[in-house]
Design an enzyme around this catalytic site. Sequence first.
Site, PDB file in Angstrom:
ATOM      1  N   GLU D  83     -26.482   9.078  16.805  1.00  8.11           N
ATOM      2  CA  GLU D  83     -25.855   8.431  17.956  1.00  8.11           C
ATOM      3  C   GLU D  83     -26.736   7.304  18.494  1.00  8.11           C
ATOM      4  O   GLU D  83     -27.944   7.443  18.580  1.00  8.11           O
ATOM      5  CB  GLU D  83     -25.576   9.445  19.067  1.00  8.11           C
ATOM      6  N   CYS D 146     -22.730  17.408  24.265  1.00  9.84           N
ATOM      7  CA  CYS D 146     -23.608  16.648  23.379  1.00  9.84           C
ATOM      8  C   CYS D 146     -24.081  15.388  24.086  1.00  9.84           C
ATOM      9  O   CYS D 146     -25.288  15.098  24.137  1.00  9.84           O
ATOM     10  CB  CYS D 146     -22.873  16.288  22.083  1.00  9.84           C
ATOM     11  N   HIS D 170     -25.187  14.138  15.361  1.00  6.99           N
ATOM     12  CA  HIS D 170     -23.984  14.955  15.193  1.00  6.99           C
ATOM     13  C   HIS D 170     -23.859  15.335  13.715  1.00  6.99           C
ATOM     14  O   HIS D 170     -24.071  14.504  12.834  1.00  6.99           O
ATOM     15  CB  HIS D 170     -22.735  14.179  15.634  1.00  6.99           C
TER      16      HIS D 170
END
Lengths: 204, 204, 204, 204
Positions: D83, D146, D170
């Site tokens: 991310e 998350c 992820h």
Amino acid sequence: METTTRALVTGFEPFGDETLNPTAQIVSQIAACDWPGFDLQTAVLPVDTYVAPTRLRDLLARYEPHIVLLLGLARGRVALSLERVAINLLNFAGPDNAGNRIQDQPVIPGGPAAYFATLPVREIVERLRKEGIPTEVSYSAGTFLCNQVFYTALHWADQSRLDARVGFLHTPAAPAQVALGDRLAPSMALEMMLNGVRRILEMA
Amino acid sequence: METTTRALVTGFEPFGDETLNPTAQIVSQIAACDWPGFDLQTAVLPVDTYVAPTRLRDLLARYEPHIVLLLGLARGRVALSLERVAINLLNFAGPDNAGNRIQDQPVIPGGPAAYFATLPVREIVERLRKEGIPTEVSYSAGTFLCNQVFYTALHWADQSRLDARVGFLHTPAAPAQVALGDRLAPSMALEMMLNGVRRILEMA
Amino acid sequence: METTTRALVTGFEPFGDETLNPTAQIVSQIAACDWPGFDLQTAVLPVDTYVAPTRLRDLLARYEPHIVLLLGLARGRVALSLERVAINLLNFAGPDNAGNRIQDQPVIPGGPAAYFATLPVREIVERLRKEGIPTEVSYSAGTFLCNQVFYTALHWADQSRLDARVGFLHTPAAPAQVALGDRLAPSMALEMMLNGVRRILEMA
Amino acid sequence: METTTRALVTGFEPFGDETLNPTAQIVSQIAACDWPGFDLQTAVLPVDTYVAPTRLRDLLARYEPHIVLLLGLARGRVALSLERVAINLLNFAGPDNAGNRIQDQPVIPGGPAAYFATLPVREIVERLRKEGIPTEVSYSAGTFLCNQVFYTALHWADQSRLDARVGFLHTPAAPAQVALGDRLAPSMALEMMLNGVRRILEMA
């Protein structure tokens, strides 16, 4: 002198957790239109694996249509999908509206493994796309009631030797059912679906 | 007595191998409508990472709009997507229409990592869905020109302290571009997209 | 006393813009293993619509296998897909490796519309899933060479009356081809695919 | 002479209708390995919007790690997704494991709209792909836990001025949870995920 084309167009009632089925709406709008040169019959079939094919066979026997266009909803598809083949197999992911669960059964015991659509599938798809309607050929109508009624109609056409043109069209979801529901999915305007169905009937 | 709302609505020209861009068509149709109570300006931005933000900043400085609604095409999306956040990052998967390729650069050096949309995103999405228009909140406007102009407009609103309501709407492909092209994708009727944009302007 | 099971396992060479094909790798690893109780033959077929079925028919005629397991890559699938049906139709989205383009032709002129797999598809899929290998039944093997060789083998089994168990397994991409390529896609570890193929042979 | 790198690696417990979470398995396997040159701490966080950030802040305050690598499951993704950005927004599609439902709330009231990851995201992704591990940069970590713990850790790094390298990875589903469940999804072998995490720690 016989110049009238007998056509049968069917849709399905809503099933599962859907509250509407665009194919039932298309059928009622098709029925409300003028169809010069056509003797058009329509029906909305129940999502019941025992009742639907019985109803369909009654309609086929009574009207002996030259054209049979069956419609069904396929949530998730992005375009009108004209099916190429119906297979002699039922296998449900969940129950139909009457609670029936079928696993690995033939549509018609002893029937051939499959029938191909007798509509000019390729020509129709190319024409609709040229007219701006997203359309595709599909090679699997699934193993639920859509495939079942498609196989049933093709088997009737084969056995009756009436040389009928039989096709099955899967539609995307309608915008309203997507907008108001919990899960997004591709959709197509009802007017465009209706337009597609009209053009298929004219070309068949 | 001031009662006029100044609004700026922009779309983009076609990019990559697309031959049309529904956002340009929406903008021209929006411009052709009567907007009582609004002073509406529209523009179709070029897909050029240097020219587009310059053009946009000019428009913002000249009109000082109360509402800024930027439109962009996101082939593959199934619904109107109202973006929630613009990030200070450019990273192109391919070149823009002028051949520029940008990797891992800020939209505005020294700017904050992100700005949130200043339109009432949640309320708009819920209203549109109730009206039957498939719509969703999106949390990523990507890292191409859509995100770039969105960040640029929010940065302007922040710096100018004009309290403008700024939003970005990604649209699905239009049916015609899908039907005539090589690859299928979800689509939405132009009329429905246009309707959605009208309602957003009314609610903003 | 004959207790040996003759089995034929085939994969395909890479096609299109893929530089490797996991089914060719699986076949070479299968060939390198000990198979007590089996007389195992393997082949990697060319992606040429004229050569592949000829090669396959030669292999079938020479070995008269009891089990035929054909493998093919289906980039985009998320699980091992055991195909249920082969249809008598070829329609290519693009050329094969020899540049042949086929539209709407039968695999075998005059053959039936379809054959069902003669492996116990449902039992195999349920067993593999219990063993932790993502697997599904598929009802369309497409209209490219995978479907062509599948139909060819089932037609041979039908005509030869040898009662062979014939199946086709589509595999996801391998991780390496996804990681190193331009477009992401679901993948599955080669070891897991190999494991799945072994179990299918044992269960067939 | 200080040569030890303090690293914190966290995963999550299973949530919703999932019965396992590969990130918890990865964390326990990471913890069982030798890490010469590292002082490695691991934790499995509860999927509770109030408890998870509190636990994480405790760990950060106690260990003052140089590297923070947070792991979370994103069913549906086809590759490891590193991310790029954490946003100051919580909006849950459904309840967390404690039944909390959050709509449109900031992670930290008054915090900036977003933070960028402080790991060298691009370099890591390119390296992992060269090593055959499907990996991508992602520009949205969602609006569930998350994103919440990612924002929380980046906020801590910003406020504490400790110059920590913070990232969020992820993962796809694990094969076993896909195989045994009702719905198929892309998956990745645990060994490959574990390998990816090791390499990220080495490169961070």
